[in-house]
Every structure is written in structure tokens, then in C-alpha cells.
Design an enzyme around this catalytic site. Structure first.
Site, PDB file in Angstrom:
ATOM      1  N   ILE A  13     -45.672  36.833   2.919  1.00 50.53           N
ATOM      2  CA  ILE A  13     -46.449  35.740   3.611  1.00 50.53           C
ATOM      3  C   ILE A  13     -47.104  36.018   4.713  1.00 50.53           C
ATOM      4  CG2 ILE A  13     -46.458  33.230   4.181  1.00 50.53           C
ATOM      5  CD1 ILE A  13     -43.971  33.009   2.317  1.00 50.53           C
ATOM      6  N   ASP A  34     -41.844  43.496  13.121  1.00 46.85           N
ATOM      7  CA  ASP A  34     -41.263  43.686  11.832  1.00 46.85           C
ATOM      8  C   ASP A  34     -40.271  44.665  11.743  1.00 46.85           C
ATOM      9  OD1 ASP A  34     -42.199  42.417   8.827  1.00 46.85           O
ATOM     10  OD2 ASP A  34     -40.673  44.257   8.882  1.00 46.85           O
ATOM     11  N   SER A  86     -35.472  36.735   2.639  1.00 45.75           N
ATOM     12  CA  SER A  86     -35.762  35.784   2.080  1.00 45.75           C
ATOM     13  C   SER A  86     -35.617  35.448   0.438  1.00 45.75           C
ATOM     14  CB  SER A  86     -37.435  35.717   2.011  1.00 45.75           C
ATOM     15  OG  SER A  86     -37.855  37.162   1.356  1.00 45.75           O
ATOM     16  N   THR A 126     -38.402  26.476   4.867  1.00 42.94           N
ATOM     17  CA  THR A 126     -38.339  26.064   3.257  1.00 42.94           C
ATOM     18  C   THR A 126     -38.051  24.801   3.046  1.00 42.94           C
ATOM     19  OG1 THR A 126     -37.681  26.912   1.298  1.00 42.94           O
ATOM     20  CG2 THR A 126     -36.333  27.482   3.501  1.00 42.94           C
ATOM     21  N   ASP A 127     -38.744  24.508   1.650  1.00 45.56           N
ATOM     22  CA  ASP A 127     -38.121  23.341   1.078  1.00 45.56           C
ATOM     23  C   ASP A 127     -36.818  23.248   0.653  1.00 45.56           C
ATOM     24  OD1 ASP A 127     -38.721  24.917  -1.051  1.00 45.56           O
ATOM     25  OD2 ASP A 127     -39.874  23.244  -2.043  1.00 45.56           O
ATOM     26  N   GLU A 128     -36.222  24.849   0.583  1.00 46.20           N
ATOM     27  CA  GLU A 128     -34.864  24.756   0.056  1.00 46.20           C
ATOM     28  C   GLU A 128     -33.799  24.197   0.861  1.00 46.20           C
ATOM     29  OE1 GLU A 128     -34.124  28.405  -1.987  1.00 46.20           O
ATOM     30  OE2 GLU A 128     -36.358  28.833  -2.309  1.00 46.20           O
ATOM     31  N   TYR A 151     -28.918  31.610   1.506  1.00 44.56           N
ATOM     32  CA  TYR A 151     -30.123  31.622   2.123  1.00 44.56           C
ATOM     33  C   TYR A 151     -30.753  30.272   2.652  1.00 44.56           C
ATOM     34  CZ  TYR A 151     -35.354  31.246   2.102  1.00 44.56           C
ATOM     35  OH  TYR A 151     -36.743  31.094   2.268  1.00 44.56           O
ATOM     36  N   ALA A 153     -28.896  27.719   3.462  1.00 44.95           N
ATOM     37  CA  ALA A 153     -28.102  27.355   4.725  1.00 44.95           C
ATOM     38  C   ALA A 153     -28.328  27.988   6.143  1.00 44.95           C
ATOM     39  CB  ALA A 153     -26.532  27.574   4.315  1.00 44.95           C
ATOM     40  N   LYS A 155     -31.455  29.120   6.627  1.00 46.37           N
ATOM     41  CA  LYS A 155     -32.771  28.444   7.326  1.00 46.37           C
ATOM     42  C   LYS A 155     -32.586  27.107   7.662  1.00 46.37           C
ATOM     43  CE  LYS A 155     -36.388  30.186   6.387  1.00 46.37           C
ATOM     44  NZ  LYS A 155     -37.179  31.174   7.298  1.00 46.37           N
ATOM     45  N   VAL A 207     -34.356  35.495 -17.758  1.00 43.19           N
ATOM     46  CA  VAL A 207     -34.521  33.879 -17.401  1.00 43.19           C
ATOM     47  C   VAL A 207     -33.081  33.363 -17.301  1.00 43.19           C
ATOM     48  CG1 VAL A 207     -35.209  31.745 -18.114  1.00 43.19           C
ATOM     49  CG2 VAL A 207     -36.414  33.804 -18.916  1.00 43.19           C
ATOM     50  N   TYR A 208     -33.023  33.114 -16.147  1.00 40.54           N
ATOM     51  CA  TYR A 208     -31.378  32.233 -15.516  1.00 40.54           C
ATOM     52  C   TYR A 208     -31.214  31.061 -16.446  1.00 40.54           C
ATOM     53  CZ  TYR A 208     -31.840  35.545 -11.321  1.00 40.54           C
ATOM     54  OH  TYR A 208     -32.175  36.614 -10.640  1.00 40.54           O
ATOM     55  N   HIS A 277     -27.186  27.290  -8.806  1.00 44.32           N
ATOM     56  CA  HIS A 277     -28.730  27.393  -8.953  1.00 44.32           C
ATOM     57  C   HIS A 277     -29.381  25.949  -8.658  1.00 44.32           C
ATOM     58  CE1 HIS A 277     -32.137  29.021 -11.790  1.00 44.32           C
ATOM     59  NE2 HIS A 277     -32.627  28.554 -10.717  1.00 44.32           N
TER      60      HIS A 277
HETATM   61  P1  NAD Z   1     -40.372  38.696   2.796  1.00 45.97           P
HETATM   62  O1  NAD Z   1     -39.110  38.879   2.383  1.00 45.97           O
HETATM   63  O2  NAD Z   1     -41.722  39.170   1.908  1.00 45.97           O
HETATM   64  O3  NAD Z   1     -40.816  39.271   4.184  1.00 45.97           O
HETATM   65  C1  NAD Z   1     -39.753  39.260   5.225  1.00 45.97           C
HETATM   66  C2  NAD Z   1     -40.430  40.137   6.258  1.00 45.97           C
HETATM   67  O4  NAD Z   1     -39.460  39.910   7.570  1.00 45.97           O
HETATM   68  C3  NAD Z   1     -40.474  41.591   5.949  1.00 45.97           C
HETATM   69  O5  NAD Z   1     -41.447  42.241   6.367  1.00 45.97           O
HETATM   70  C4  NAD Z   1     -39.262  42.014   6.697  1.00 45.97           C
HETATM   71  O6  NAD Z   1     -39.402  43.553   7.079  1.00 45.97           O
HETATM   72  C5  NAD Z   1     -38.944  41.395   7.823  1.00 45.97           C
HETATM   73  N1  NAD Z   1     -37.902  41.154   8.784  1.00 45.97           N
HETATM   74  C6  NAD Z   1     -36.537  40.699   8.025  1.00 45.97           C
HETATM   75  N2  NAD Z   1     -35.778  41.065   8.923  1.00 45.97           N
HETATM   76  C7  NAD Z   1     -36.077  41.170  10.005  1.00 45.97           C
HETATM   77  C8  NAD Z   1     -35.601  41.251  11.640  1.00 45.97           C
HETATM   78  N3  NAD Z   1     -34.436  41.081  11.543  1.00 45.97           N
HETATM   79  N4  NAD Z   1     -36.607  41.526  12.292  1.00 45.97           N
HETATM   80  C9  NAD Z   1     -37.837  41.642  12.142  1.00 45.97           C
HETATM   81  N5  NAD Z   1     -38.512  41.408  10.996  1.00 45.97           N
HETATM   82  C10 NAD Z   1     -37.430  41.322  10.058  1.00 45.97           C
HETATM   83  O7  NAD Z   1     -40.516  36.970   2.732  1.00 45.97           O
HETATM   84  P2  NAD Z   1     -41.787  35.978   2.700  1.00 45.97           P
HETATM   85  O8  NAD Z   1     -41.712  35.645   1.161  1.00 45.97           O
HETATM   86  O9  NAD Z   1     -42.951  36.605   3.365  1.00 45.97           O
HETATM   87  O10 NAD Z   1     -41.293  34.950   3.566  1.00 45.97           O
HETATM   88  C11 NAD Z   1     -41.881  34.552   4.992  1.00 45.97           C
HETATM   89  C12 NAD Z   1     -41.039  33.447   5.574  1.00 45.97           C
HETATM   90  O11 NAD Z   1     -41.484  32.256   4.980  1.00 45.97           O
HETATM   91  C13 NAD Z   1     -39.581  33.442   5.576  1.00 45.97           C
HETATM   92  O12 NAD Z   1     -38.938  32.861   6.806  1.00 45.97           O
HETATM   93  C14 NAD Z   1     -39.151  32.539   4.264  1.00 45.97           C
HETATM   94  O13 NAD Z   1     -38.165  32.016   4.782  1.00 45.97           O
HETATM   95  C15 NAD Z   1     -40.297  31.715   4.464  1.00 45.97           C
HETATM   96  N6  NAD Z   1     -40.670  30.786   3.126  1.00 45.97           N
HETATM   97  C16 NAD Z   1     -40.868  31.638   2.190  1.00 45.97           C
HETATM   98  C17 NAD Z   1     -41.163  31.105   0.795  1.00 45.97           C
HETATM   99  C18 NAD Z   1     -41.425  31.920  -0.371  1.00 45.97           C
HETATM  100  O14 NAD Z   1     -41.831  31.409  -1.490  1.00 45.97           O
HETATM  101  N7  NAD Z   1     -41.630  33.388  -0.328  1.00 45.97           N
HETATM  102  C19 NAD Z   1     -41.455  29.891   0.801  1.00 45.97           C
HETATM  103  C20 NAD Z   1     -41.005  28.846   1.900  1.00 45.97           C
HETATM  104  C21 NAD Z   1     -40.774  29.636   3.171  1.00 45.97           C
HETATM  105  P1  TYD Z   2     -37.084  32.869  -6.852  1.00 43.35           P
HETATM  106  O1  TYD Z   2     -38.485  33.539  -7.075  1.00 43.35           O
HETATM  107  O2  TYD Z   2     -35.734  33.754  -6.647  1.00 43.35           O
HETATM  108  O3  TYD Z   2     -37.255  32.040  -5.813  1.00 43.35           O
HETATM  109  P2  TYD Z   2     -36.278  30.736  -5.119  1.00 43.35           P
HETATM  110  O4  TYD Z   2     -34.973  30.904  -5.884  1.00 43.35           O
HETATM  111  O5  TYD Z   2     -36.110  30.729  -3.848  1.00 43.35           O
HETATM  112  O6  TYD Z   2     -36.838  29.438  -5.766  1.00 43.35           O
HETATM  113  O7  TYD Z   2     -36.917  32.193  -8.165  1.00 43.35           O
HETATM  114  C1  TYD Z   2     -37.543  31.010  -8.554  1.00 43.35           C
HETATM  115  C2  TYD Z   2     -36.857  30.615  -9.745  1.00 43.35           C
HETATM  116  O8  TYD Z   2     -36.901  31.486 -10.888  1.00 43.35           O
HETATM  117  C3  TYD Z   2     -35.568  30.137  -9.568  1.00 43.35           C
HETATM  118  O9  TYD Z   2     -35.267  28.789 -10.399  1.00 43.35           O
HETATM  119  C4  TYD Z   2     -34.623  31.186 -10.153  1.00 43.35           C
HETATM  120  C5  TYD Z   2     -35.460  31.791 -11.361  1.00 43.35           C
HETATM  121  N1  TYD Z   2     -35.574  33.122 -11.881  1.00 43.35           N
HETATM  122  C6  TYD Z   2     -35.128  33.660 -12.897  1.00 43.35           C
HETATM  123  O10 TYD Z   2     -34.942  32.803 -13.975  1.00 43.35           O
HETATM  124  N2  TYD Z   2     -35.109  34.973 -13.215  1.00 43.35           N
HETATM  125  C7  TYD Z   2     -35.395  35.985 -12.291  1.00 43.35           C
HETATM  126  O11 TYD Z   2     -35.078  37.022 -12.383  1.00 43.35           O
HETATM  127  C8  TYD Z   2     -35.531  35.474 -10.990  1.00 43.35           C
HETATM  128  C9  TYD Z   2     -35.985  36.418  -9.979  1.00 43.35           C
HETATM  129  C10 TYD Z   2     -35.551  34.028 -10.685  1.00 43.35           C
END
Ligand code: NAD
Ligand code: TYD
Length: 340
Positions: A13, A34, A86, A126-128, A151, A153, A155, A207-208, A277
Site C-alpha cells: 500500500i 523502510d 501485516s 485496519t478494520d481487523e 496481528y 491485537a 494494530k 482454501v481455509y 479465523h
Molecule cells: P506490506 O507487508 O506489504 O508492507 C509493509 C512494509 O513495512 C514493508 O515495506 C516492510 O519492509 C515495512 N516494514 C516492516 N517492518 C518495518 C520496520 N520495523 N521499520 C520500517 N519498515 C518496516 O503491508 P501493506 O499491505 O502494504 O500494509 C501497509 C499498512 O496498511 C499496514 O500498517 C497494515 O496494517 C495496513 N492495512 C493493510 C491492509 C491490507 O489489506 N493489506 C488493510 C488495512 C490496513
Molecule cells: P488474507 O489475505 O491473509 O487477509 P486477512 O486475513 O488479513 O483478511 O486472507 C483473506 C482471507 O482469505 C481470509 O479469510 C483467509 C483466507 N485465505 C485462504 O483461504 N487461503 C489462503 O491461502 C490465504 C492466504 C487466505
């Protein structure tokens, strides 16, 4: 000129956010801090290296001395904290790094933001943090926090620390809580890129459980436009939910991916469920829609197609990843992916 410290800008992101800002704005200078963990990839930012409004620093947000140096040297005025561990599955395998980065790291940033009097601190959450929903209802900003995984907890803890800094020191903190993102450059451990890549390689799609868990999906650029708005206009101490009202069962997404790639459903393999889950996430984004006139532009099925096409065209990007750390991780994980 705003001088923004973006943390975690080499991840999924964060890298999309940096490219969006550098493309649309010339009044913002970005320092990207980063650590380049397994999820950080400078290839995501190849277009930005020569931009005069951009600098990259490899380092850890937990490193107080480094963070202090950056705030001073670059006269940071704003922070957008994307940096995090993440992935829920990894947090189940080992939680320590999640609390280190997501909680202690955020605290280091908050302390320095306080000392250097920043104008805005955007905490990307995150909404989680709200936990899991039953069949009905939506997460609102007022929904009590009930995180269920290490995770989420970690956040939720960071959110509480950020709000405490607002309450105690008047630090202008704003929090976004977004639903599941998808799009280009997402690391192939998350559901959508993992399934696309496995299907392209004719590998099984794990698929989980029963596959009926629901997530509320948003295309990454819609999320990032919301982050930009919150950076500009978010009210200190407030939380903004961000989502695109696109609830989908996991199994239905997987079938859409297989259909577009013209691959058989027989690649689907039901495996042991993820411990703890969460069943359903669904988010109410009315606050950001009403206050800032934000709305998502992308429809799920169209943007999923765009995402699949991106992974088809950018095979080099993910092949380098799956031949490295990811593959080892996937193999170690797979021992627990008992087929049911
Ligand atoms: P990502 O795992 O793709 O990227 C995380 C980045 O943070 C990486 O570049 C990593 O190198 C860097 N990083 C990790 N630990 C670090 C540290 N100690 N110091 C500096 N850099 C560090 O994650 P993402 O999916 O891009 O998520 C970004 C943010 O958005 C996170 O805070 C996540 O909780 C939040 N978020 C993600 C989603 C999603 O669906 N991916 C949804 C809602 C919120
Ligand atoms: P994920 O992309 O890990 O995001 P989050 O757990 O943060 O929502 O998983 C999205 C959904 O997909 C979640 O319900 C778990 C499920 N999942 C599978 O069924 N199989 C997989 O291999 C993965 C990675 C996730």
C-alpha cells in the site's frame, strides 16, 4: 511544502501511496523509511528514484536514534505510518516481531512526532481491530475494539497508543481503518495474489475451512485517495473507516480468478482452517464519505480483472519473490495446510 515521513513505503500500500502522491502533487516532499523486510521491495518504487521530492532511507521504525535524526534533518511536518508486519498467518506462527514493529515502532514515531511538533500523524490501521462480525451489521468507528489475532491485537494496541498521544499531548493524530486491499504489488502471501500466482502455475489453491469467510474488498488506489484526504483534512483525534462495500466470500473470489485465467475448479483444495479465523468483515464508511466527499471509484469485478492482468504482465516481479524467502515460508506453512 509539506515534508512527509512515509514509513513502510516499499510495501504494497505504501509504494502505491508514494507513487500516487508524487504523480499528483508537487507540494509534498517524501522521506520513505523502510526496513525492507521480506515484504519491502524497492522495485515497487523504481519510477520514483530520480524524483527531486523523494528520498529513501533503509531503516527500522523501532530505531529511535535514526527516527530522531530523520525528523531533524528533513524537518518532517507530517507522518503517514504504513510500516507494519501485516500478515495474520505469520502472526500466528510467531507474534514477537508484530508487537515490536507495530506497537513499539509506532510508539517511537509518536514520541518523535511529539518532540518535533508535527502538524499531522496519520496512523494506518485496519478494520481487523474490530474483530469478527456475524451475518449482519457493519463496523463503525464506534464499534468496540475486539482484535482476535496477534496481528490485529498489535494494530489495535498501536491505535490506542496513537489516541492516547492525542488525548495526553494534543498530538494531531488521525487513524484510518481500512478493509482488505488488493491491487498491483501485493506480496503473494495474501489471498488474491497467492491464488492468482498458484493458478498461473497450475498449483493447488489452499482454501481455509469452508471458504465462506467474508472480507470487504477495496482497490488499493481508492484506499490511498482516502489516506491523502485524511492527511489533508482529517480532524485530530478522529478515526475514519475506509471500505468499498464489496463483501465477498473467499471461495467466490477464487472461482472468479480461476474463471478469468481459464483454469479448472479442480485446483481448489480445502485445507485446515486458520486458528481463530475471523468469519466476516464489513465496513461502514459513511463518516469519510459525508465529511470529505470520498467515494471508491473501482468496482470489485473490474478491478480484480485489472489486478489479475497486472500479475500476468509482471511475472518477473513475483517470480523473483517466490524463488526466495516466500517459497521457504510457503513450504514451512504448508505442513499445517492439511487437506480436509
Ligand atoms: P506490506 O507487508 O506489504 O508492507 C509493509 C512494509 O513495512 C514493508 O515495506 C516492510 O519492509 C515495512 N516494514 C516492516 N517492518 C518495518 C520496520 N520495523 N521499520 C520500517 N519498515 C518496516 O503491508 P501493506 O499491505 O502494504 O500494509 C501497509 C499498512 O496498511 C499496514 O500498517 C497494515 O496494517 C495496513 N492495512 C493493510 C491492509 C491490507 O489489506 N493489506 C488493510 C488495512 C490496513
Ligand atoms: P488474507 O489475505 O491473509 O487477509 P486477512 O486475513 O488479513 O483478511 O486472507 C483473506 C482471507 O482469505 C481470509 O479469510 C483467509 C483466507 N485465505 C485462504 O483461504 N487461503 C489462503 O491461502 C490465504 C492466504 C487466505
Amino acid at each position: 511544502m509539506k515534508k512527509i515521513l512515509v514509513t513502510g513505503g516499499a510495501g504494497f500500500i505504501g509504494s502505491n501511496f508514494i507513487k500516487h502522491i508524487l504523480h499528483c502533487r508537487d507540494d509534498i516532499f517524501i522521506v520513505n523509511l523502510d526496513k525492507l523486510t521480506y515484504a519491502g521491495n524497492l522495485e515497487n518504487l523504481i519510477d520514483c528514484v530520480d524524483n527531486k521530492n523523494y528520498v529513501f532511507i533503509k531503516g527500522d521504525i523501532v530505531n529511535d536514534e535514526l527516527v530522531k535524526y530523520i525528523f531533524g534533518k528533513y524537518e518532517i511536518t507530517h507522518v503517514v505510518n504504513f510500516a507494519a508486519e501485516s500478515h495474520v498467518d505469520r502472526s500466528i506462527l510467531g507474534s514477537e516481531i508484530f508487537f515490536r514493529t507495530n506497537v513499539i515502532g509506532t510508539n517511537v514515531l509518536l514520541e518523535n512526532a511529539k518532540v518535533f511538533n508535527v502538524e499531522k500523524f496519520v496512523q494506518i490501521s485496519t478494520d481487523e481491530v474490530y474483530g469478527s462480525l456475524g451475518k449482519d451489521g457493519l463496523f463503525k468507528e464506534t464499534t468496540p475494539l475486539h482484535p482476535n489475532s496477534p496481528y490485529s491485537a498489535s494494530k489495535a494496541s498501536a491505535d490506542l497508543a496513537a489516541l492516547a498521544f492525542h488525548h495526553t499531548y494534543n498530538l494531531p493524530v488521525v487513524i484510518t481503518r481500512c478493509s482488505n486491499n488488493y491491487g498491483p504489488y501485493q506480496f503473494p502471501e495474501k489471498l488474491i495474489p497467492l491464488m492468482i500466482i498458484n493458478a498461473l502455475n497450475d498449483k493447488k489453491l489452499p482454501v481455509y475451512g469452508d471458504g465462506k469467510n467474508i472480507r470487504d474488498w477495496i482497490f488499493v488506489s481508492d484506499h490511498n485517495i482516502a489516506v491523502e484526504l485524511v492527511l489533508e483534512r482529517g480532524k485530530p483525534g478522529e478515526v475514519y473507516n475506509v471500505g468499498a462495500s464489496s463483501e465477498m466470500k473467499n471461495i467466490d473470489i477464487i472461482k472468479l480468478i480461476l474463471e478469468q485465467l481459464n483454469k479448472p475448479d479442480s485446483l481448489i483444495e480445502f485445507v485446515k482452517d486458520r486458528p481463530g479465523h475471523d468469519r466476516r468483515y464489513a465496513i461502514d464508511s459513511n463518516k469519510i464519505k459525508i465529511e470529505f466527499d470520498w467515494k471508491p471509484s473501482f468496482k470489485f469485478q473490474d478491478a480484480l480483472k485489472e489486478t489479475i492482468n497486472w500479475y500476468i504482465k509482471n511475472q518477473n516481479w513475483w517470480e523473483r519473490i517466490i524463488s526466495g524467502d516466500y517459497l521457504q515460508y510457503y513450504k514451512s506453512q504448508y505442513t499445517d495446510r492439511t487437506v480436509i
